[in-house]
Structures are given as C-alpha cells and as structure tokens.
Motif scaffolding. Structure first.
Motif, PDB file in Angstrom:
ATOM      1  N   ALA A   1      -3.185  -4.277  -3.831  1.00  0.00           N
ATOM      2  CA  ALA A   1      -3.020  -4.815  -2.479  1.00  0.00           C
ATOM      3  C   ALA A   1      -4.330  -5.421  -1.987  1.00  0.00           C
ATOM      4  CB  ALA A   1      -2.549  -3.715  -1.533  1.00  0.00           C
ATOM      5  N   ARG A   2      -5.448  -4.763  -2.301  1.00  0.00           N
ATOM      6  CA  ARG A   2      -6.747  -5.309  -1.898  1.00  0.00           C
ATOM      7  C   ARG A   2      -7.064  -6.582  -2.679  1.00  0.00           C
ATOM      8  NH1 ARG A   2      -7.976   0.362  -1.204  1.00  0.00           N
ATOM      9  NH2 ARG A   2      -8.417   0.601  -3.430  1.00  0.00           N
ATOM     10  N   ARG A   3      -6.696  -6.605  -3.959  1.00  0.00           N
ATOM     11  CA  ARG A   3      -6.937  -7.816  -4.749  1.00  0.00           C
ATOM     12  C   ARG A   3      -6.050  -8.975  -4.299  1.00  0.00           C
ATOM     13  NH1 ARG A   3      -6.592  -4.148  -9.126  1.00  0.00           N
ATOM     14  NH2 ARG A   3      -4.586  -5.073  -9.707  1.00  0.00           N
ATOM     15  N   ASN A   4      -4.971  -8.669  -3.647  1.00  0.00           N
ATOM     16  CA  ASN A   4      -4.039  -9.707  -3.209  1.00  0.00           C
ATOM     17  C   ASN A   4      -4.573 -10.482  -1.999  1.00  0.00           C
ATOM     18  OD1 ASN A   4      -1.451 -11.071  -3.320  1.00  0.00           O
ATOM     19  ND2 ASN A   4      -0.880  -9.913  -1.488  1.00  0.00           N
ATOM     20  N   VAL A   5      -5.588  -9.950  -1.324  1.00  0.00           N
ATOM     21  CA  VAL A   5      -6.190 -10.627  -0.176  1.00  0.00           C
ATOM     22  C   VAL A   5      -7.253 -11.606  -0.684  1.00  0.00           C
ATOM     23  CG1 VAL A   5      -7.495 -10.330   1.951  1.00  0.00           C
ATOM     24  CG2 VAL A   5      -5.721  -8.670   1.332  1.00  0.00           C
TER      25      VAL A   5
ATOM     26  N   HIS B   1      -1.437   1.468  16.288  1.00  0.00           N
ATOM     27  CA  HIS B   1      -0.998   1.164  14.920  1.00  0.00           C
ATOM     28  C   HIS B   1      -0.188  -0.130  14.836  1.00  0.00           C
ATOM     29  CE1 HIS B   1      -2.281   5.138  13.545  1.00  0.00           C
ATOM     30  NE2 HIS B   1      -1.709   5.639  14.621  1.00  0.00           N
ATOM     31  N   TYR B   2       0.187  -0.688  15.982  1.00  0.00           N
ATOM     32  CA  TYR B   2       1.089  -1.841  15.950  1.00  0.00           C
ATOM     33  C   TYR B   2       0.509  -3.058  16.654  1.00  0.00           C
ATOM     34  CZ  TYR B   2       4.775   0.813  13.828  1.00  0.00           C
ATOM     35  OH  TYR B   2       5.507   1.544  12.940  1.00  0.00           O
TER      36      TYR B   2
ATOM     37  N   LEU C   1       4.022   2.283  -0.435  1.00  0.00           N
ATOM     38  CA  LEU C   1       3.830   3.012   0.821  1.00  0.00           C
ATOM     39  C   LEU C   1       4.914   4.073   1.011  1.00  0.00           C
ATOM     40  CD1 LEU C   1       2.838   0.099   3.229  1.00  0.00           C
ATOM     41  CD2 LEU C   1       1.327   1.816   2.230  1.00  0.00           C
ATOM     42  N   LEU C   2       6.142   3.753   0.631  1.00  0.00           N
ATOM     43  CA  LEU C   2       7.238   4.715   0.769  1.00  0.00           C
ATOM     44  C   LEU C   2       7.055   5.895  -0.177  1.00  0.00           C
ATOM     45  CD1 LEU C   2      10.242   2.232   1.110  1.00  0.00           C
ATOM     46  CD2 LEU C   2       9.113   3.512   2.925  1.00  0.00           C
ATOM     47  N   PHE C   3       6.615   5.629  -1.402  1.00  0.00           N
ATOM     48  CA  PHE C   3       6.307   6.726  -2.324  1.00  0.00           C
ATOM     49  C   PHE C   3       5.160   7.573  -1.770  1.00  0.00           C
ATOM     50  CE2 PHE C   3       8.950   4.704  -5.476  1.00  0.00           C
ATOM     51  CZ  PHE C   3       9.285   5.722  -6.356  1.00  0.00           C
ATOM     52  N   HIS C   4       4.179   6.905  -1.195  1.00  0.00           N
ATOM     53  CA  HIS C   4       3.032   7.613  -0.618  1.00  0.00           C
ATOM     54  C   HIS C   4       3.481   8.506   0.541  1.00  0.00           C
ATOM     55  CE1 HIS C   4      -1.197   8.223   0.425  1.00  0.00           C
ATOM     56  NE2 HIS C   4      -0.882   7.975   1.694  1.00  0.00           N
TER      57      HIS C   4
ATOM     58  N   PRO D   1      -4.842   3.632   6.993  1.00  0.00           N
ATOM     59  CA  PRO D   1      -5.993   3.221   6.164  1.00  0.00           C
ATOM     60  C   PRO D   1      -5.611   2.289   5.027  1.00  0.00           C
ATOM     61  CG  PRO D   1      -6.041   5.592   6.589  1.00  0.00           C
ATOM     62  CD  PRO D   1      -4.707   5.101   7.045  1.00  0.00           C
ATOM     63  N   LEU D   2      -4.372   2.333   4.587  1.00  0.00           N
ATOM     64  CA  LEU D   2      -3.926   1.495   3.475  1.00  0.00           C
ATOM     65  C   LEU D   2      -3.508   0.099   3.922  1.00  0.00           C
ATOM     66  CD1 LEU D   2      -1.724   4.172   1.643  1.00  0.00           C
ATOM     67  CD2 LEU D   2      -4.060   3.489   1.056  1.00  0.00           C
ATOM     68  N   THR D   3      -3.140  -0.045   5.182  1.00  0.00           N
ATOM     69  CA  THR D   3      -2.585  -1.315   5.657  1.00  0.00           C
ATOM     70  C   THR D   3      -3.473  -2.051   6.649  1.00  0.00           C
ATOM     71  OG1 THR D   3      -1.392  -0.167   7.436  1.00  0.00           O
ATOM     72  CG2 THR D   3      -0.232  -0.456   5.354  1.00  0.00           C
ATOM     73  N   SER D   4      -4.539  -1.422   7.116  1.00  0.00           N
ATOM     74  CA  SER D   4      -5.332  -2.014   8.207  1.00  0.00           C
ATOM     75  C   SER D   4      -5.924  -3.368   7.828  1.00  0.00           C
ATOM     76  CB  SER D   4      -6.441  -1.040   8.629  1.00  0.00           C
ATOM     77  OG  SER D   4      -7.271  -0.729   7.518  1.00  0.00           O
TER      78      SER D   4
END
Length: 650
Positions: free
Chosen positions: A205-209, A376-377, A105-108, A61-64
């Motif tokens: 991350a969303r603002r970066n798009v 996922h890939y 993402l790694l912390f998550h 959900p964070l990367t889609s």
C-alpha cells in the motif's frame, strides 16, 4: 458515498450481495459483532459506538497516508434487519490494489477483534473464492455461495453444504460459524491462496503511493496543500471527462481567473500509481487560456513535463468543481445537527424527557462519539463536499510567494510504469502453475477411477457362477444363528458381544415353564453355542385329540390363502420351472392354460432369487446398496454392468 452521510441509517439494497444493480468496480463489506446476536436492543447502540471507535483507531495508522483512487475506506453502523453491524464500500475503479488493500484491512480487523465475523464481496460476487478457485470444494459455486463465505479471526470460513442445503439465513450462518469454527474453516490450500494475495500489505500500500513534482496554478497548489486527498477527484474528473465537462476546462474560471497571467508554482503531489498512469497516458491539448511554457528545446524537458502534468490536474479540478456545482448534489457532511437527528430517529433517547439527567448523560456520549469519529473521517468529509471545502480554502489569503523558496522533493522513480511486463508475466506464470497442478490432480483422479473401472470390466463374467449365489443364499438362510447374530465371512472385522449365558438362562427359566431341548441340532451349531437346543415343543404338553383339529385348521387356512391370492397378480411376478410343466391341451383356452400353469408349474426359487438380486444390483448403478451389501456379507462380489452389452447375465 461518504461514511458521514450514513450514521445509523437503515440500508438494505446497496450493501446486499444479492442486489441486482451493484455499482461497478466497487467492493462491499460488512462486519458482524458477536454481541449483535445476543445482546438486548437497549445495549446495542452503546456497544456499536464503542467498537466502531476501536476499529477506526486500529486501522487509522494503516490508512492515514494512503491515497485512495476514488473514496477512502469507510465504516458505518447499521441496525437494519434486526442484526446490528457495520458496513461500508470502496469504489476502486482501475486501481485493483485498493480492493485488495480493503481485504487486508478486513483481515487485520478480524485478527484484532476476534469476536467479529466479516463478509466481503464485489460486483463479481464472492471474489475471494475466485482467487482460490482451484482449491475449493466441488459443490461450491457462485449460485450457492451466498451467506457462506466469511472472514473470522484472520481466516477464511465456508459454511458447509450439509448444514444448509439451500442459501442459509444470515443470522443462522453467523451462529453456526461462531459455534463450530473447526468445521467451517476452509482448507489450508484456500487459506494460502487468499492470504498470499495480501501478504505484501501494508508495504505494498505504501509502495502504491507515487510522489511527483508538478507545476500548477497557485489556486491548485493552495487546495492540495490543505487537502491532498482531493487529488483523487481531480484525476477522476480529468480521466472521465466528456464534451460537456471539457467546456469548463476551456475557460478555467475558478482556478485560473487571470488566464495566462497566472504564475505556475512547483509543488509535490501524492497520488496512486494508477492515477499517475491515467494522467500520463492521456493526450490532452492545453486550453488557450492556460500558461503553458514553450515546447522543448526552448524549455527544459523536465520542466515542460512537470507543467503538462500540472495542467491536466488543474483541468481536472476545474471540470470536477463546475460539474458538481451545476448538479447541486453537494454532500452536507456530518453536521452536528444531522448527526444528533440520526440518533433520535433510531430511538436512542426514547422515553426520556429533554433536560433530564439521563437525557443529558446520553447526549454527552453522542457528542463525544461525534468528535472522536470525525477525526477519522476527515478525508471522507472532504470528498463528500469538495465544492464547499474548495471555496473555504480559496477564501483564505494566498499568493505565489507562499510556495517560493520551498524545498520540493524530486519525483519518485516511475520505472515500474515500464516494467509491468515482468510483473504481469510473473502473475501469469503463477496462475499457469496453479492450473497445471489442478489439471494433474484431476488426471490422477480420473486415472485412478478408470483403473478401478477397468479392473471391474475385465472380470470374466463367464467365470462367475450365478448358481453359487443361490447356493450361498440358501446356506445363509438355512443357517441357524447364534446369539452373536448371522454368520458372515471370518475375515470381517467384528467385535464380540459381551453376553452372560448363565444369567440369560436363569431369566428365561423364570419366565417360562421347563421344556426339553430339541433334537437334530448340527454339530456346528452346538459348537457355536446356538440357542436352538432351547426351542420348546408345545405339542408335547398337548393331547393327541387336538392334533386333527390343528390339521383341519391348517388345511382351511391354506385354502383360504390360495383363494385370496388367485385374485391378485402376485403369481405372475414369479418365474416358474417351465421345463417340468405338463404338456398343454391344444384345445384348451389361454386362460385355462394359464390357470393350469399356475396350479401345477412349480416356482423356480433359485432363479427368482438370483434375478431379483441382479435387478437390485443393477438399479444401484455402481453405488452402495442393499444387494451389494448383502452379497458382500456372503463374500460375493458382482462385476459392474457393461453399458456396451445388452441384457442381463443368467
């Protein structure tokens, strides 16, 4: 590298932080599950599959909707080095936000799966430590940080130096991290510095798009409609162009087959802010075959800018496509046959006959795993084999009519592109404050140390009576100790010994014969319960006839001992009281003089004692040691050596 090309492949070089040729602008990471340290090899693969899918589902959900600069976040299982784990890498290029999004993402992941331990590094090494440079332990540096820095349960952990003086083996470091998290947890200042860097994610991350309207050929619009993630390859192809690839853009054979007759259509494209800046700042002359609209004022300024930006994207697609097709390095993707073969290579079906019930059961699990992970890939598949996928898309029926009449949202505000100075200034001010705070702390430490040094150096050594040391030592040695041990100054914090004197006397009397007490005990000794009144005099029970034999023995023993010492240099190590020596005969040889000195000049015990203590104290160089500890017990404190003066005090 796409994740699909590495299923359970043995990888050692590219993902090692010690590798000397790490790719530039790339972040690497590894995730070590707890079961990899204790589970049997037969169960490892199943555990990895299950955990792999759980992790992918958690971050999906964070990367889609995120557009990565060069390649998406990937995670591949590995059984290399007898330490099953997951690994991956992301090339972030000019988009540093990609790297910190990976850290988030790694912390998550570590927060959702508390049994895993995570490592992350890039070309610069342990870049998390760079972020917290002002708050690290002084012993930690790039040379000794390997296999020491981990993320676990959403916190930074550092393996302390006292546990491993040199680089710790990875497996040992992981075990210590799991068993002693309270010891390895980094300080709150380190935690705050690193977590502050990712505190804005995932919103950042969303603002970066960035969404922008562009006018592109129909073929480009068709590709982006089906695979929006391919925009990263197009921008990369345009931004990294050279003379050879620009030849492909001059002809546009693939995406502009009809040349200037092609119609441009209006579409909305998602890209990262870094991509948008790369396209906008590059000046590029449109190929002669490209259907660019007339320059303003004949054409609306906005329309022309949309077409110019679309032209750069189209040329980037053409250069990327033709270059990859020429090199023939097109990825194969994760076909089912290749995926199944990877499991066979690691011995997943070892010992099972094809067609057996157990073989079929395991094969069904592999098929299910293949289908679930493929969901996922998809982006990784596209970026791994863009030529093949583009051919498939353009083979489908398409025309300009497919894009007419569609509502195209307006472009996002790009004022951030021109207001970066304020953001940069804010970051620099934060760094400046960190540096000033660090310098203030260092100055306070140096000031405190200097004050201590001044206090010691200001002590008047002339007022310090060295004879008092000899007197104190003589009193300390001559003092008869009680069962409580040697006496020390009364202000020392000592605990009383729980000692049953009555029971001790009974035990002692049962083991020895009765004997009279010794006389001559001082009043102080008697008051402190000295055991000197229990000394036994064996001579009371012996006859007087044996006394001369004892005297003869002691004389013989002393003469033999002196004879032994004459052949050594021990006598030269003591300072003698020369002021009481007899005058030497002028005709006497040097050896004879030396022998006479040795025989008749007494040793100055006090002087030798003080000199030995001073030598020992000086060799400590201001650090704790036996001389300072012994003098401290007697309530004495020597001043530190003054490097500006030569010689010892006497």
């Amino acid at each position: 590298m796409a994740e699909s090309n590495h299923h359970f492949q043995e990888l050692d070089d590219p993902f090692s932080s010690n590798h000397s040729r790490l790719p530039d602008d790339t972040v690497f990471y590894s995730i070590y599950p707890y079961f990899s340290l204790c589970s049997s090899s037969s169960a490892i693969t199943d555990h990895l599959q299950s955990l792999h899918l759980q992790i992918l589902s958690t971050i999906s959900p964070l990367t889609s909707d995120y557009i990565w600069q060069h390649e998406p976040f990937s995670l591949s299982p590995s059984t290399s080095d007898n330490l099953p784990h997951f690994h991956g890498k992301v090339k972030f290029g000019d988009n540093l936000d990609d790297e910190w999004f990976v850290v988030f993402l790694l912390f998550h992941i570590s927060r959702k799966f508390t049994s895993v331990s995570v490592r992350v590094w890039d070309t610069d090494g342990e870049f998390l430590l760079i972020e917290a440079a002002y708050y690290l332990p002084r012993w930690l540096n790039p040379e000794n940080s390997s296999n020491r820095v981990f993320i676990r349960n959403s916190e930074v952990h550092i393996i302390p130096r006292k546990q491993f003086s040199s680089t710790p083996p990875l497996k040992d470091a992981l075990k210590f991290l799991i068993e002693h998290p309270e010891i390895t947890r980094a300080s709150d200042a380190v935690q705050s510095a690193i977590k502050g860097r990712i505190s804005d994610y995932p919103d950042k991350a969303r603002r970066n798009v960035h969404r922008v309207r562009v006018r592109v050929p129909v073929s480009i619009a068709q590709v982006l409609r089906h695979e929006p993630c391919l925009i990263s390859l197009a921008v990369e192809g345009f931004y990294d162009r050279d003379i050879d690839t620009m030849k492909y853009a001059a002809n546009m054979k693939k995406f502009l087959p009809n040349g200037r007759e092609e119609e441009l259509v209006l579409v909305s494209v998602k890209m990262s802010r870094a991509m948008y800046a790369q396209l906008l700042q590059q000046k590029f002359q449109a190929p002669k075959c490209y259907p660019m609209p007339p320059l303003p004022p004949r054409t609306d300024q906005t329309t022309y800018m949309e077409a110019e930006l679309g032209m750069k994207i189209a040329c980037g697609f053409e250069m990327m496509y033709q270059q990859r097709k020429k090199e023939g390095e097109e990825g194969k993707g994760s076909t089912w046959e290749a995926f199944k073969e990877s499991f066979e290579k690691i011995g997943y079906f070892e010992g099972l006959l094809r067609g057996s019930q157990e073989y079929k059961r395991l094969m069904e699990k592999v098929e299910e795993y293949y289908k679930e992970r493929a969901l996922h890939y998809r982006a990784s598949e596209m970026l791994s084999a863009p030529v093949r996928r583009i051919d498939e898309i353009l083979a489908l029926p398409h025309s300009s009519d497919d894009f007419k009449g569609l509502e195209v949202p307006s472009s996002d505000d790009d004022s951030w592109l021109y207001c970066g100075e304020e953001e940069l200034k804010s970051v620099l001010e934060d760094r400046q404050r960190e540096m000033e705070l660090y310098e203030q702390q260092q100055k306070r430490k140096q000031k405190g140390k200097a004050k201590v040094d001044d206090d010691l150096s200001n002590m008047n050594t002339n007022d310090f009576d060295l004879k008092d040391i000899a007197k104190s030592m003589d009193t300390f040695v001559q003092k008869v100790s009680s069962y409580q041990g040697a006496e020390v100054p009364e202000d020392r914090d000592l605990q009383d010994v729980d000692f049953d004197v009555g029971r001790f006397m009974k035990e002692l009397q049962s083991a020895t014969r009765p004997s009279g007490g010794a006389d001559g005990v001082s009043d102080v000794d008697a008051e402190e319960g000295s055991l000197s009144d229990m000394d036994f005099d064996d001579s009371e029970d012996e006859s007087d006839v044996e006394a001369p034999n004892e005297k003869e023995f002691m004389n013989a023993y002393t003469e033999t001992l002196n004879e032994e010492l004459r052949g050594t240099t021990l006598k030269k190590s003591f300072v003698r009281a020369t002021d009481h020596s007899p005058k030497k005969d002028e005709h006497m040889s040097n050896d004879a003089e030396e022998d006479m000195d040795d025989d008749f000049t007494p040793v100055d015990v006090d002087f030798n004692l003080v000199q030995s203590l001073l030598d020992s104290f000086s060799s400590q160089q201001g650090l704790p040691g036996p001389a300072s500890n012994l003098l401290g017990l007697m309530g004495k404190q020597l001043p530190q050596d003054d490097p500006g003066k030569s010689g010892k005090g006497n």
